[in-house]
Design a protein around this motif. Sequence first.
Motif, PDB file in Angstrom:
ATOM      1  N   ARG A   1     -20.989  20.884  38.053  1.00  0.00           N
ATOM      2  CA  ARG A   1     -20.167  21.966  38.205  1.00  0.00           C
ATOM      3  C   ARG A   1     -20.616  23.219  37.354  1.00  0.00           C
ATOM      4  O   ARG A   1     -20.729  24.369  37.671  1.00  0.00           O
ATOM      5  CB  ARG A   1     -18.866  21.486  38.025  1.00  0.00           C
TER       6      ARG A   1
ATOM      7  N   LEU B   1     -10.597  29.710  42.372  1.00  0.00           N
ATOM      8  CA  LEU B   1     -11.169  29.016  41.429  1.00  0.00           C
ATOM      9  C   LEU B   1     -10.420  27.928  40.847  1.00  0.00           C
ATOM     10  O   LEU B   1     -10.902  26.741  40.575  1.00  0.00           O
ATOM     11  CB  LEU B   1     -11.838  29.982  40.544  1.00  0.00           C
ATOM     12  N   LEU B   2      -9.295  28.379  40.421  1.00  0.00           N
ATOM     13  CA  LEU B   2      -8.069  27.428  39.608  1.00  0.00           C
ATOM     14  C   LEU B   2      -7.817  26.352  40.517  1.00  0.00           C
ATOM     15  O   LEU B   2      -6.946  25.548  40.008  1.00  0.00           O
ATOM     16  CB  LEU B   2      -7.084  28.277  39.313  1.00  0.00           C
ATOM     17  N   THR B   3      -7.715  26.415  41.937  1.00  0.00           N
ATOM     18  CA  THR B   3      -7.455  25.490  42.696  1.00  0.00           C
ATOM     19  C   THR B   3      -8.420  24.160  43.141  1.00  0.00           C
ATOM     20  O   THR B   3      -8.255  23.473  43.718  1.00  0.00           O
ATOM     21  CB  THR B   3      -6.894  25.933  44.184  1.00  0.00           C
ATOM     22  N   TRP B   4      -9.671  24.769  42.910  1.00  0.00           N
ATOM     23  CA  TRP B   4     -10.916  23.693  43.033  1.00  0.00           C
ATOM     24  C   TRP B   4     -10.917  22.732  41.943  1.00  0.00           C
ATOM     25  O   TRP B   4     -10.447  23.000  40.919  1.00  0.00           O
ATOM     26  CB  TRP B   4     -12.137  24.496  43.120  1.00  0.00           C
ATOM     27  N   PRO B   5     -11.224  21.648  42.129  1.00  0.00           N
ATOM     28  CA  PRO B   5     -11.436  20.377  41.047  1.00  0.00           C
ATOM     29  C   PRO B   5     -12.403  20.695  40.170  1.00  0.00           C
ATOM     30  O   PRO B   5     -13.480  19.898  40.154  1.00  0.00           O
ATOM     31  CB  PRO B   5     -11.743  19.057  42.049  1.00  0.00           C
ATOM     32  N   VAL B   6     -12.384  21.618  39.150  1.00  0.00           N
ATOM     33  CA  VAL B   6     -13.220  22.065  38.180  1.00  0.00           C
ATOM     34  C   VAL B   6     -12.331  22.280  36.913  1.00  0.00           C
ATOM     35  O   VAL B   6     -11.197  23.093  37.055  1.00  0.00           O
ATOM     36  CB  VAL B   6     -14.137  23.323  38.560  1.00  0.00           C
ATOM     37  N   ARG B   7     -12.966  21.691  35.851  1.00  0.00           N
ATOM     38  CA  ARG B   7     -12.066  21.903  34.425  1.00  0.00           C
ATOM     39  C   ARG B   7     -12.616  23.572  34.245  1.00  0.00           C
ATOM     40  O   ARG B   7     -13.515  24.137  34.400  1.00  0.00           O
ATOM     41  CB  ARG B   7     -12.597  20.919  33.446  1.00  0.00           C
TER      42      ARG B   7
END
Lengths: 249, 371
Positions: free
Chosen positions: A3, A94-100
């Motif tokens: 990521r 972006l904040l809804t995707w599974p990324v920290r």
Amino acid sequence: MTRIIAVLRRELGALFEAPITYVALALFVVVLPLLYFLVGFPIGRQPLPGLFEGGQASLIVLFTWLPFLLALLVPALSMAAWAEERRSGTEELLLTWPVRAYEVVVGKFLAHCALITLLIAVAVVPTALSVARLGALDWSTAWVGLAGATLLGAAYCALALWVSALAREQLAAFLMGASLLLALWGLGLAVTLLPARFAAFVDYGAPTSRFLGSSALGVVDARDGVYFVLLITFGLVLNVVAVERRRWR
Amino acid sequence: MSEHAAVTHSVGTIDADDVLVAVGLVKRFGAVLAVDRVSFRVRRGELVGFLGPNGAGKSTTMRMLTGSLVPDEGEALVRGLSATGPNLAARSAVGYLPEHTPLYREMRVDRYLEFVGRLHGQRGATRRSAIERVVEATDLAGYTHRRIHTLSKGYRQRVGLAQALLPDPEALVLDEPTSGLDPAEIVRIRDLVVRLAEEKTILLSTHVLPEVEEVCRRVVILAGGRVVADGGVLELAEGVGEALGVTLGGLETRADEDRARALLTTVEGVGGVAVASRGEAGRVRFLIEVEDRFSTAERVARALFAAGLIPIELRHEVATLERIFLQRTRNAGRAPEDPSSPQQPRDLDDDAATRSTGSRSAASRSNGGAA
């Protein structure tokens, strides 16, 4: 890691789409060497002559210009990094995707660092090669200075990206970032104006002084490395906090 | 809160078939209470219409359900997991298409989808086959090498849908997916949503009420930050009651309109009277709640003639979603914190007539013949 690399690649792509990147490239390839060869560094109590006037095979004038130019260029390059995401609404997605948050922050940071390193390299390496043909350049000093400049650029990137994460508009991000970095640059100049005990403290803590008083002169000091790593970490942590706070409003 | 089932709250017990659950969601922006104790659930395989006037709190609720906004109180759950919790599985389980379709416009479509796939942790062949799947589903073949900013709004919407579908999520949250599209594109996107509903759970926000009537069996209506209706369209229609639509001409001033409304209010058998729309030449359509449409229609006609007002149209209004919507959101502008404030007469057209052409078309479709 996948990521972080994905964000890095996208961010680099966006940077090379931006006209400001090419303005910066031109500035580093053309203007900075011209300043080095012809003008010198006339700011401060101890102005430095240009290469042709001073006649010394040293890159110190080039390195002395770098903190000032980076203080203006790094915010110009990073102003869009978060402010544009916010303006266009991509930040919400972006904040809804599974990324920290830290993965995105580090990805963006590495992309900006890569570009800044490239800019510094295209300014320093050809100039150093030219100087080496004119005189006896101390290459070890040049390489240490280059490494120090890269660390300084990385620290500026971390701070400017944090500021971009706080701002709503690109212009605000640029003005805030440039103000912060120019203030840090100015601290180095202000040292001579301060009482001795304050001057020593400021000299120890100002990134410009850390760079110009040490690695730019070819001095390898582990404390400088620790200082810049801490400054970078500080900027990145603030950046992550600023991004996570977006989930609350 | 819990990452699991058997949560008993205002939505009752949550089980494995509850894909999206809002449990007492509250969100404030400064002094504004945007969402006030919103609770509802979307069960596996459902296509639920999410309706409400502008500013009702729909998008804020959707943002909480998709994890981009943390609720001040309550919990947004996706398959029993907190949407904003540390477990990223919840975010992989929902595809989200925000309003206005935010995209990295300088990127090529294929590179954008690759980027999204990588962020979803997809690798190599898996990512390539996922991209092929969504390109086919959204009919984007032939456009994948185009930069997003060169695409029409309709195609950009498809790219937005493609990114939402890329992780093959169990649920989709679509915020006004047909907003601003031309009629042909609206039909295409609507057909796509219907096709997707065969295998996905979908929460669909839109202002186009006929669209919802056409594709959704169940609706959740928000007004003033609160859920004011939650149920099947037919079930909600049963509770709407009878109504007459009366159109009068020549009501040039607001005073004329108020006199006509006052007159209608005095007719025996008439419940509430509201202005549904205003047209040219002082033409005003009133929506009148009645107990019995046949006897009341006659009394309304007599009263109007006696007052020298000639109705251009007098007809029975069937219980359309528009009427359900208008009835349930009538007091939407009232601050949720102040339930005790007295109910003032309010024109429906302030909300409805300006809301969308879809509402108007729903109105024009309402029939039932002259009463």
